[in-house]
Write a protein that holds these residues in place. Structure first.
Motif, PDB file in Angstrom:
ATOM      1  N   LEU A   2     -23.523 -10.253  -9.954  1.00 22.03           N
ATOM      2  CA  LEU A   2     -24.261 -11.419 -10.430  1.00 22.03           C
ATOM      3  C   LEU A   2     -25.295 -11.018 -11.469  1.00 22.03           C
ATOM      4  O   LEU A   2     -25.387 -11.627 -12.546  1.00 22.03           O
ATOM      5  CB  LEU A   2     -24.941 -12.133  -9.257  1.00 22.03           C
ATOM      6  N   ALA A   3     -26.089  -9.993 -11.172  1.00 22.36           N
ATOM      7  CA  ALA A   3     -27.133  -9.564 -12.108  1.00 22.36           C
ATOM      8  C   ALA A   3     -26.534  -9.143 -13.445  1.00 22.36           C
ATOM      9  O   ALA A   3     -27.052  -9.508 -14.519  1.00 22.36           O
ATOM     10  CB  ALA A   3     -27.937  -8.418 -11.500  1.00 22.36           C
ATOM     11  N   GLU A   4     -25.434  -8.396 -13.395  1.00 17.00           N
ATOM     12  CA  GLU A   4     -24.808  -7.920 -14.638  1.00 17.00           C
ATOM     13  C   GLU A   4     -24.188  -9.054 -15.426  1.00 17.00           C
ATOM     14  O   GLU A   4     -24.293  -9.088 -16.664  1.00 17.00           O
ATOM     15  CB  GLU A   4     -23.768  -6.856 -14.306  1.00 17.00           C
ATOM     16  N   GLN A   5     -23.558  -9.994 -14.750  1.00 20.16           N
ATOM     17  CA  GLN A   5     -22.938 -11.116 -15.454  1.00 20.16           C
ATOM     18  C   GLN A   5     -23.992 -12.003 -16.126  1.00 20.16           C
ATOM     19  O   GLN A   5     -23.813 -12.441 -17.267  1.00 20.16           O
ATOM     20  CB  GLN A   5     -22.087 -11.946 -14.491  1.00 20.16           C
ATOM     21  N   LEU A   6     -25.085 -12.269 -15.429  1.00 19.86           N
ATOM     22  CA  LEU A   6     -26.158 -13.077 -16.020  1.00 19.86           C
ATOM     23  C   LEU A   6     -26.747 -12.385 -17.242  1.00 19.86           C
ATOM     24  O   LEU A   6     -27.084 -13.029 -18.244  1.00 19.86           O
ATOM     25  CB  LEU A   6     -27.248 -13.337 -14.985  1.00 19.86           C
ATOM     26  N   THR A   7     -26.855 -11.062 -17.170  1.00 19.86           N
ATOM     27  CA  THR A   7     -27.419 -10.291 -18.276  1.00 19.86           C
ATOM     28  C   THR A   7     -26.454 -10.220 -19.447  1.00 19.86           C
ATOM     29  O   THR A   7     -26.826 -10.488 -20.603  1.00 19.86           O
ATOM     30  CB  THR A   7     -27.773  -8.872 -17.797  1.00 19.86           C
ATOM     31  N   GLU A   8     -25.198  -9.873 -19.172  1.00 21.72           N
ATOM     32  CA  GLU A   8     -24.200  -9.729 -20.233  1.00 21.72           C
ATOM     33  C   GLU A   8     -23.978 -11.029 -20.990  1.00 21.72           C
ATOM     34  O   GLU A   8     -23.741 -11.018 -22.202  1.00 21.72           O
ATOM     35  CB  GLU A   8     -22.868  -9.259 -19.638  1.00 21.72           C
ATOM     36  N   ARG A   9     -24.056 -12.134 -20.300  1.00 26.79           N
ATOM     37  CA  ARG A   9     -23.806 -13.436 -20.920  1.00 26.79           C
ATOM     38  C   ARG A   9     -25.042 -14.010 -21.597  1.00 26.79           C
ATOM     39  O   ARG A   9     -24.996 -15.093 -22.169  1.00 26.79           O
ATOM     40  CB  ARG A   9     -23.274 -14.414 -19.861  1.00 26.79           C
ATOM     41  N   GLY A  10     -26.178 -13.302 -21.506  1.00 26.16           N
ATOM     42  CA  GLY A  10     -27.402 -13.767 -22.137  1.00 26.16           C
ATOM     43  C   GLY A  10     -27.988 -14.998 -21.483  1.00 26.16           C
ATOM     44  O   GLY A  10     -28.777 -15.730 -22.088  1.00 26.16           O
ATOM     45  N   ILE A  11     -27.642 -15.219 -20.211  1.00 26.16           N
ATOM     46  CA  ILE A  11     -28.106 -16.413 -19.496  1.00 26.16           C
ATOM     47  C   ILE A  11     -29.530 -16.231 -18.996  1.00 26.16           C
ATOM     48  O   ILE A  11     -30.333 -17.161 -19.009  1.00 26.16           O
ATOM     49  CB  ILE A  11     -27.165 -16.722 -18.326  1.00 26.16           C
ATOM     50  N   ALA A  12     -29.837 -15.026 -18.538  1.00 26.70           N
ATOM     51  CA  ALA A  12     -31.154 -14.777 -17.952  1.00 26.70           C
ATOM     52  C   ALA A  12     -31.593 -13.353 -18.229  1.00 26.70           C
ATOM     53  O   ALA A  12     -30.770 -12.444 -18.355  1.00 26.70           O
ATOM     54  CB  ALA A  12     -31.126 -15.035 -16.446  1.00 26.70           C
ATOM     55  N   ASP A  13     -32.900 -13.184 -18.326  1.00 31.10           N
ATOM     56  CA  ASP A  13     -33.511 -11.860 -18.378  1.00 31.10           C
ATOM     57  C   ASP A  13     -33.774 -11.459 -16.931  1.00 31.10           C
ATOM     58  O   ASP A  13     -34.708 -11.951 -16.298  1.00 31.10           O
ATOM     59  CB  ASP A  13     -34.809 -11.921 -19.181  1.00 31.10           C
ATOM     60  N   VAL A  14     -32.908 -10.604 -16.387  1.00 33.35           N
ATOM     61  CA  VAL A  14     -32.922 -10.303 -14.956  1.00 33.35           C
ATOM     62  C   VAL A  14     -33.655  -8.997 -14.678  1.00 33.35           C
ATOM     63  O   VAL A  14     -33.407  -7.980 -15.339  1.00 33.35           O
ATOM     64  CB  VAL A  14     -31.480 -10.199 -14.408  1.00 33.35           C
TER      65      VAL A  14
END
Length: 373
Positions: free
Chosen positions: A25-37
Motif C-alpha cells: 500500500l505504501a509503495e503504491q501510494l508513493t509510486e502513483r503520486g497519490i500521497a507523500d507517505v
C-alpha cells in the motif's frame, strides 16, 4: 496529501502477510503520486528509505500487555508530532494509540482491520495459547474497555472482508463506520515457469502452522484421497511437530512433506510445483494473502467457507465446511479434475478484483471521504 502510516513492524522486519500488505500500500501510494507517505513503525531505531518510502522506526515494543505498547507508541508519535493530513493505522495492535493521537492532534484517521487483538479468542472459535488465555483472564479484562474507547476515536475502519466487519460489529463496534477494502495483490510477485508434470496431483498449503489454520484436517483428508495426490506443507509454527507426527501415523505418510519456514522470496517456487492450493482454516481469518498469490500462479483454490477466504474464492464448489476432512477431500478432487480451467479463471479473476489499479482507488476514496467529513 501527506499520510502517516503507523504499523508495529515494516519490511524487511517480520515480512509476513500483514507487513507485506502494508508495504504494498505504501509503495503504491508513493509510486502513483497519490500521497507523500511516511511509515512510522516500532521495530528498531532507524530512519531509512525502503522501496522509495520513508520509514521511521521509532523504538522496539513489547507485545503484552496492550496498554504498554500503546502508551509507548503514543508518546513516541506525540514527540515526533507527525505533520500529516491523515493517519492510517495498519496491523491492529497500535490502533488505540492512533485513535488517541488522532483526537489530540485533531487529525483524521483510518484503520485497517486485519486481526482480533482486543477480542477474546474463544468467542471466535480460536483456542488461545496458555499465555493468551492467562492474559485474557487478567490484564485484557481490565484493559479492553479503555483500549476499545481509544480505538473508536478513529474515523473510519477498513476491514479486509465483510467477515471481519461482522465480528467487530458484534463485539462493541456496532456504531462505527466501515468500508471494506481487500488487500491488493503484489504486481511484482513473479512465478517461474511451470515444471514438467510428474503424473501426480500436487497439493500445497502455505502459512503458519497453528491449530486455527486447520492443517490437521488437511492431513486427515490426504488419507481419503487416491495415491496420486501429494501434499507439500510450507511454513513453520507451534503445531509443526504434532502435525508431522499425525502425518507419520497416516496411511498417506509417504505423500506428505513438511518444508518448514521458507523465505518469502522463495515461496514462488512452491506455487510453481503445485496443482491445487488448499486453505483449510477453521476460524474467521480476516483475509489470506497466500490465496491471492496462489491465484496469481494460476492454481485452483480449495478453501473452507469461513471468514475472508470464503469471500475470496469465487467458485462455491471449491468451498467446504471447516473441520471436515471428507469435505476437503471432495473439493480437492473436484479442483484436481478441473485444475487447468479453474486456474486460468482464478488468474484472470484475481487481476480484475485485487490488482492495485482496482484496490488503490478504493483507499483513495476512503481517505477523501474522511478528509471531507
Amino acid at each position: 496529501m501527506t499520510l502517516a502510516l503507523v504499523t508495529p513492524r515494516y519490511p524487511p522486519t517480520h515480512a509476513g502477510g500483514g507487513e507485506i500488505s502494508a508495504r504494498l500500500l505504501a509503495e503504491q501510494l508513493t509510486e502513483r503520486g497519490i500521497a507523500d507517505v511516511t511509515v512510522y513503525s516500532f521495530d528498531g531505531e532507524t530512519e531509512e528509505t525502503v522501496g522509495g518510502v520513508t520509514v521511521r522506526r521509532l523504538t522496539d515494543l513489547p507485545q503484552y500487555p496492550y496498554t504498554l505498547p500503546n502508551e509507548i507508541a503514543f508518546r513516541k508519535l506525540r514527540a515526533v508530532d507527525p505533520d500529516c493530513d491523515l493517519f492510517h493505522a495498519y496491523n491492529m495492535h497500535l490502533h488505540p494509540a492512533v485513535g488517541r493521537l488522532s483526537e489530540q492532534l485533531n487529525t483524521p484517521a483510518v484503520a485497517t482491520l486485519n486481526a482480533y487483538p482486543l477480542i477474546d479468542w474463544s468467542q471466535l472459535g480460536i483456542t488461545p495459547s496458555l499465555q493468551r488465555k492467562l492474559y485474557e483472564c487478567t490484564l485484557l479484562r481490565l484493559e479492553q474497555s479503555r483500549l476499545k474507547r481509544q480505538m473508536k476515536k478513529i474515523d473510519l475502519f477498513l476491514p479486509l472482508s465483510t467477515a471481519i466487519e461482522e465480528v467487530y460489529r458484534d463485539h462493541g463496534f456496532e456504531d462505527a463506520k466501515f468500508k471494506t477494502i481487500p488487500n491488493t495483490l503484489d504486481p511484482d510477485f513473479d512465478v517461474p515457469d511451470t515444471g514438467a508434470s510428474s503424473g501426480s496431483v500436487r497439493l500445497l498449503y502455505v502459512g503458519h502452522l497453528r491449530d486455527t489454520k486447520g492443517v490437521s484436517y488437511l492431513v486427515d483428508a490426504m488419507a481419503l484421497l487416491p495415491s496420486k495426490f501429494e501434499l507439500s506443507v510450507v511454513g513453520g509454527g507451534p503445531e509443526q511437530t504434532s502435525l508431522e507426527a499425525r502425518a507419520a501415523e497416516s496411511s498417506a505418510a509417504g505423500r506428505i512433506e513438511f518444508t518448514g519456514n521458507v523465505p518469502y522470496e522463495a515461496v514462488a517456487r512452491s506455487y510453481t510445483d503445485a496443482d491445487v492450493f488448499v486453505h483449510p482454516g477453521i476460524w474467521p481469518e480476516p483475509f489470506g494473502r497466500t490465496i491471492l498469490e496462489a491465484m496469481q500462479a494460476g492454481l485452483a483454490i480449495v478453501a473452507t467457507d469461513v471468514g475472508g477466504p470464503g469471500e475470496t474464492v469465487p467458485n462455491e464448489a471449491l468451498l467446504c465446511a471447516p473441520g471436515d476432512p471428507q469435505g476437503l477431500a471432495d473439493s480437492i478432487e473436484h479442483a484436481a479434475d478441473n485444475a487447468e480451467e479453474i486456474g486460468r479463471s482464478n488468474e484472470q479473476y484475481v487481476r480484475e478484483r485485487y490488482h492495485p489499479d482496482v484496490v488503490v482507488p478504493q483507499f483513495v476514496d476512503a481517505y477523501e471521504r474522511v478528509l471531507e467529513s
